[in-house]
Design a protein around this motif. Structure first.
Motif, mmCIF file in Angstrom:
data_model
loop_
_atom_site.group_PDB
_atom_site.id
_atom_site.type_symbol
_atom_site.label_atom_id
_atom_site.label_comp_id
_atom_site.label_asym_id
_atom_site.label_seq_id
_atom_site.Cartn_x
_atom_site.Cartn_y
_atom_site.Cartn_z
ATOM 1 N N UNK A 168 0.843 -1.195 0.000
ATOM 2 C CA UNK A 168 0.000 0.000 0.000
ATOM 3 C C UNK A 168 0.879 1.246 0.000
ATOM 4 N N UNK A 169 0.450 2.289 -0.732
ATOM 5 C CA UNK A 169 1.147 3.573 -0.747
ATOM 6 C C UNK A 169 0.410 4.542 0.177
ATOM 7 N N UNK A 170 1.151 5.148 1.102
ATOM 8 C CA UNK A 170 0.565 6.048 2.093
ATOM 9 C C UNK A 170 1.102 7.462 1.902
ATOM 10 N N UNK A 171 0.190 8.426 1.870
ATOM 11 C CA UNK A 171 0.579 9.842 1.874
ATOM 12 C C UNK A 171 0.487 10.371 3.298
ATOM 13 N N UNK A 172 1.622 10.828 3.824
ATOM 14 C CA UNK A 172 1.639 11.483 5.128
ATOM 15 C C UNK A 172 1.712 12.985 4.877
ATOM 16 N N UNK A 173 0.719 13.717 5.336
ATOM 17 C CA UNK A 173 0.581 15.131 5.010
ATOM 18 C C UNK A 173 1.023 15.989 6.188
ATOM 19 N N UNK A 174 1.927 16.929 5.918
ATOM 20 C CA UNK A 174 2.309 17.945 6.894
ATOM 21 C C UNK A 174 1.703 19.271 6.447
ATOM 22 N N UNK A 175 0.840 19.821 7.278
ATOM 23 C CA UNK A 175 0.169 21.090 6.967
ATOM 24 C C UNK A 175 0.855 22.198 7.755
ATOM 25 N N UNK A 176 1.622 23.041 7.050
ATOM 26 C CA UNK A 176 2.370 24.137 7.677
ATOM 27 C C UNK A 176 1.478 25.370 7.662
ATOM 28 N N UNK A 177 0.891 25.678 8.805
ATOM 29 C CA UNK A 177 -0.080 26.774 8.901
ATOM 30 C C UNK A 177 0.647 28.088 9.187
ATOM 31 N N UNK A 178 1.006 28.810 8.125
ATOM 32 C CA UNK A 178 1.735 30.065 8.298
ATOM 33 C C UNK A 178 0.858 31.175 8.861
ATOM 34 N N UNK A 179 -0.454 31.019 8.702
ATOM 35 C CA UNK A 179 -1.371 32.015 9.276
ATOM 36 C C UNK A 179 -1.190 32.083 10.790
ATOM 37 N N UNK A 180 -0.970 30.916 11.410
ATOM 38 C CA UNK A 180 -0.761 30.855 12.855
ATOM 39 C C UNK A 180 0.720 30.937 13.222
ATOM 40 N N UNK A 181 1.595 30.587 12.285
ATOM 41 C CA UNK A 181 3.026 30.506 12.593
ATOM 42 C C UNK A 181 3.709 31.860 12.652
#
Length: 262
Positions: free
Chosen positions: A144-157
């Motif tokens: 199985x191929x898995x996508x691990x998503x990192x969401x970099x929220x610059x609005x809060x960063x």
């Protein structure tokens, strides 16, 4: 010549042993992707070194291994403010044995900066901390191929400490999730000259995104009903609110959303 023929059986045996030593254990393919960033700033450059996975192999409960996956390109400075409207940055890719991923850490470098009106403003990591760890729970299955998503929220960063002269506080804020079982909300706003911020709200929690240059945006969310709040960030236009249902494994495509003038 005699020495040559004597070595042939030895070389053949070495080749056979080498072939047998290949790791033929079952594996899954893991892709790590970075998404999302606001259009508030002209560009935000973040130096990415790679990611580290917390991994528990099958049959070895309680044993956590650290697997570091480097960001391979020589130029590790990435304009994350371009990652909108479904655009994702491939950070790492690797085959991993069967087991469970229990966490992920994004490792940054020191060359982070914000650009506004051609001026560069350095973004210092708080306390010099370069590692940003997040919980994750993904059971890997063979093939199985898995996508691990990192969401970099610059609005809060990125927060403005002082407007003139401009002073910024940089505290990277991220979330991590697997793409398995999620669904998408896709839409387009107009006028495209606006740079709205869009919030997907559920049970008092929210995630945000912005539109690309064509007015397009995309959310990848857990199934359920969400309230979309669209803030045009322009006092001449009214906010817009929609209720949208997200279904697992499918994309909900919205009709074009046109901001009304006040």
């Amino acid at each position: 010549m005699k020495r040559f023929y004597f070595l042939l059986p030895v070389l053949f045996a070495v080749l056979i042993l080498s072939c047998k030593s290949f790791d033929e254990s079952p594996k899954a393919l893991v892709n790590v992707l970075l998404i999302d960033a606001p259009a508030t700033w002209d560009s935000v450059i973040v130096e990415i070194q790679g990611v580290e996975l917390d991994f528990v192999p099958d049959g070895r409960d309680g044993t956590v291994e650290k697997i570091f996956l480097p960001y391979e390109p020589g130029d590790k400075e990435v304009d994350v403010s371009q990652l909108v409207g479904g655009v994702a940055l491939p950070v790492a890719r690797s085959e991993i044995q069967m087991g469970k991923i229990t966490g992920i850490t994004l490792r940054l470098g020191t060359e982070n900066a914000l650009f506004l009106d051609e001026d560069r403003y350095p973004l210092s990591l708080p306390g010099g901390n370069a590692d940003y760890s997040l919980p994750l729970s993904v059971d890997l299955e063979q093939g199985i191929s898995y996508d691990l998503i990192l969401d970099f929220d610059l609005e809060k960063s990125i927060q403005v400490v002082n407007a003139s002269p401009l002073e910024l506080d940089f505290n990277p804020t991220l979330s991590a999730f697997s793409g398995v079982g999620r669904g998408d909300i896709s839409g387009t706003t107009s006028p495209t000259s606006l740079k709205p911020v869009i919030y997907a709200i559920q049970a008092g929690d929210s995630t945000s995104t912005h539109t690309n240059s064509s007015g397009g945006f995309l959310f990848r969310l857990e199934p359920g009903t969400y309230t979309l709040y669209l803030d045009p960030k322009n006092t001449s236009y009214a906010d817009t609110v929609l209720n949208v249902e997200v279904k697992s494994g499918s994309t909900t495509t919205l009709e074009r959303i046109t901001f009304a003038r006040k």
